[in-house]
Structure formats: structure tokens, C-alpha cells
Scaffold this motif. Sequence first.
Motif, PDB file in Angstrom:
ATOM      1  N   ARG A 133     -10.363  20.278   7.074  1.00 21.00           N
ATOM      2  CA  ARG A 133     -11.170  20.377   5.761  1.00 21.00           C
ATOM      3  C   ARG A 133     -10.357  20.348   4.345  1.00 21.00           C
ATOM      4  O   ARG A 133     -11.062  19.917   3.258  1.00 21.00           O
ATOM      5  CB  ARG A 133     -12.125  21.577   5.863  1.00 21.00           C
ATOM      6  N   ARG A 134      -9.240  21.135   4.418  1.00 15.17           N
ATOM      7  CA  ARG A 134      -8.500  21.027   3.018  1.00 15.17           C
ATOM      8  C   ARG A 134      -6.880  20.613   3.477  1.00 15.17           C
ATOM      9  O   ARG A 134      -6.254  21.480   3.660  1.00 15.17           O
ATOM     10  CB  ARG A 134      -8.274  22.537   2.810  1.00 15.17           C
ATOM     11  N   LYS A 135      -6.787  19.396   3.548  1.00 18.34           N
ATOM     12  CA  LYS A 135      -5.630  18.858   3.748  1.00 18.34           C
ATOM     13  C   LYS A 135      -4.400  19.350   2.614  1.00 18.34           C
ATOM     14  O   LYS A 135      -3.225  19.514   2.934  1.00 18.34           O
ATOM     15  CB  LYS A 135      -5.430  17.439   3.733  1.00 18.34           C
ATOM     16  N   ASP A 136      -4.886  19.637   1.408  1.00 21.07           N
ATOM     17  CA  ASP A 136      -3.979  20.041   0.502  1.00 21.07           C
ATOM     18  C   ASP A 136      -3.568  21.458   0.843  1.00 21.07           C
ATOM     19  O   ASP A 136      -2.343  21.769   0.758  1.00 21.07           O
ATOM     20  CB  ASP A 136      -4.685  20.142  -0.802  1.00 21.07           C
ATOM     21  N   LEU A 137      -4.176  22.279   1.336  1.00 19.68           N
ATOM     22  CA  LEU A 137      -3.943  23.581   1.614  1.00 19.68           C
ATOM     23  C   LEU A 137      -3.049  23.479   2.934  1.00 19.68           C
ATOM     24  O   LEU A 137      -1.915  24.227   2.944  1.00 19.68           O
ATOM     25  CB  LEU A 137      -5.124  24.599   1.964  1.00 19.68           C
ATOM     26  N   TRP A 138      -3.407  22.484   3.677  1.00 17.15           N
ATOM     27  CA  TRP A 138      -2.490  22.433   5.054  1.00 17.15           C
ATOM     28  C   TRP A 138      -1.288  22.178   4.767  1.00 17.15           C
ATOM     29  O   TRP A 138      -0.186  22.602   5.380  1.00 17.15           O
ATOM     30  CB  TRP A 138      -3.191  21.596   6.174  1.00 17.15           C
ATOM     31  N   LYS A 139      -1.088  21.258   3.845  1.00 16.51           N
ATOM     32  CA  LYS A 139       0.573  20.944   3.513  1.00 16.51           C
ATOM     33  C   LYS A 139       1.215  22.007   2.877  1.00 16.51           C
ATOM     34  O   LYS A 139       2.338  22.258   3.054  1.00 16.51           O
ATOM     35  CB  LYS A 139       0.323  19.772   2.703  1.00 16.51           C
ATOM     36  N   LYS A 140       0.655  22.816   1.932  1.00 18.68           N
ATOM     37  CA  LYS A 140       1.273  24.227   1.277  1.00 18.68           C
ATOM     38  C   LYS A 140       1.678  24.934   2.560  1.00 18.68           C
ATOM     39  O   LYS A 140       2.574  25.504   2.565  1.00 18.68           O
ATOM     40  CB  LYS A 140       0.431  24.520   0.253  1.00 18.68           C
ATOM     41  N   TYR A 141       0.636  25.219   3.506  1.00 20.67           N
ATOM     42  CA  TYR A 141       0.886  26.004   4.502  1.00 20.67           C
ATOM     43  C   TYR A 141       1.873  25.616   5.268  1.00 20.67           C
ATOM     44  O   TYR A 141       3.050  26.447   5.841  1.00 20.67           O
ATOM     45  CB  TYR A 141      -0.336  26.208   5.387  1.00 20.67           C
ATOM     46  N   LEU A 142       2.086  24.275   5.786  1.00 26.18           N
ATOM     47  CA  LEU A 142       3.288  24.149   6.712  1.00 26.18           C
ATOM     48  C   LEU A 142       4.386  24.039   5.914  1.00 26.18           C
ATOM     49  O   LEU A 142       5.652  24.543   6.512  1.00 26.18           O
ATOM     50  CB  LEU A 142       2.994  22.466   6.971  1.00 26.18           C
ATOM     51  N   SER A 143       4.497  23.968   4.607  1.00 24.55           N
ATOM     52  CA  SER A 143       5.870  24.213   3.772  1.00 24.55           C
ATOM     53  C   SER A 143       6.309  25.538   3.753  1.00 24.55           C
ATOM     54  O   SER A 143       7.377  25.750   3.742  1.00 24.55           O
ATOM     55  CB  SER A 143       5.405  23.578   2.416  1.00 24.55           C
ATOM     56  N   LYS A 144       5.162  26.392   3.743  1.00 24.72           N
ATOM     57  CA  LYS A 144       5.468  27.712   3.634  1.00 24.72           C
ATOM     58  C   LYS A 144       6.163  28.291   4.940  1.00 24.72           C
ATOM     59  O   LYS A 144       7.019  29.061   5.117  1.00 24.72           O
ATOM     60  CB  LYS A 144       4.205  28.602   3.429  1.00 24.72           C
ATOM     61  N   LEU A 145       5.711  27.560   6.154  1.00 26.64           N
ATOM     62  CA  LEU A 145       6.140  28.068   7.080  1.00 26.64           C
ATOM     63  C   LEU A 145       7.434  27.438   7.536  1.00 26.64           C
ATOM     64  O   LEU A 145       8.336  28.143   8.273  1.00 26.64           O
ATOM     65  CB  LEU A 145       5.232  27.426   8.539  1.00 26.64           C
TER      66      LEU A 145
END
Length: 217
Positions: free
Chosen positions: A201-213
Motif C-alpha cells: 500500500r505504501r511503496k514510499d514508506l517501504w523504501k524508507k523502511y528498507l533503507s533504515k534496515l
Amino acid sequence: LSTSIMKKASEKNLVKYQILNLFDFTNKPHNKIDGYPFGGGDGMILKPEPVFRAIEKIKNKKNMKVIFPTPDGDLFTQEVAKNFSCEKNIVFICGHYKGIDQRVRDEIVTHEYSIGDFVLTGGELPSLIMCDSIVRLLPNVLGKMNSALTDSFYNLLLDGPHYTRPEIFRGIKVPDILLSGNHQKIRNWFLSKREDKTKIRRKDLWKKYLSKLEDGV
């Protein structure tokens, strides 16, 4: 402000609300709050005098943050709400009509935020939404703060699925993992559900989340 969590926060003396009516700060006898825009154009503009006078009426101005809800402001997010929950004095200026005199925005406003890519009649609803988001994060406002820590947008993830009693409703059963009593497996399951929903639903948040990981944060 007089219902639910907002009311409880006030009753606990954790927050104090004060509402000023801009019409109380207009010039008599006409009490005009708006005027035609210089340079032409459609719509009426909120006059600067009432806003300046209302701000001057506020007694405690120490470290005061003045928020102006506007479609052309920065996006208001959970992270912004968390930051403002640490502030002592917050003022919301509720615009109306076509806009507000730019001198108010230049001289008084400290922050401008939008709640989304749409336009409302006035700034009251956006102000209440932001206020609610901020107040619920104050210490001791919610019964259990951990409830807020699992909301959507914490750790850049959307919230996951929740179930309550009865265990079986109209033939639909609660996932077995939630009845297992294995708290670590339940946490892992819930995290995976949050990740799956965010990814879709939120690919923008997913990219930020992966970057944070990847950064090990």
C-alpha cells in the motif's frame, strides 16, 4: 475538544485549550475580518489585524510555535506530531476564504503544514486533526502508551491486523498463531503482516523502511 481522549487530557490537566474568536479582534463598527486581494483576483483574504491582535492577547509566548494549516505547507506526519508533543505552547491559526494575508505567514507563523492534497473550507478541521495527533502522544494521556507505539507510521510501517473475541465469528476463525501463547512468534507474525501491508500500500514508506534496515537503525 470536549470528547474522548482530548477531553480526558484536559481533565487530567495534561493540556489546556484556549480558543480565540478572530471576530473579537476586528475593527468596529463593521467588524470586517476579510478584504479583497490587492492586484485583483477572486476570493477574499483574511485581514492581518485580527490575527496580530489575537496573538498579542496570548500571555505565555515563551517558545511559542505557531502552526498555519495550509494546502501548500509541508506534509504533517506522525514524526512531526511526536516532535510537537514535546512543545509547551502551540498555536493554530485557522484560515478561511481564499487565503490569509502573507504578512501573518511571514511575521507570526513558525510552521506550515498540510494534512493532504485536498482543500477544505477552513483551517479548523486540519487544526483539530493535528491537535488530536499531538495530544494523544503526551505522557499519561493514553491508558497504555504502548498502544500508540504500534500505530501506523511508527518505524515507517503501517499497522497490522487485530482480532478480539469471539474466537470464531460467522465461521471465520482468529489466526492460530495469536492463540499459541508464543509471544515471540506472535511479534514476528505481526511484524511480517505490517511489512506486507506497507510493501503493497505504501511503496514510499517501504523504501524508507528498507533503507533504515540496511543502515542498522
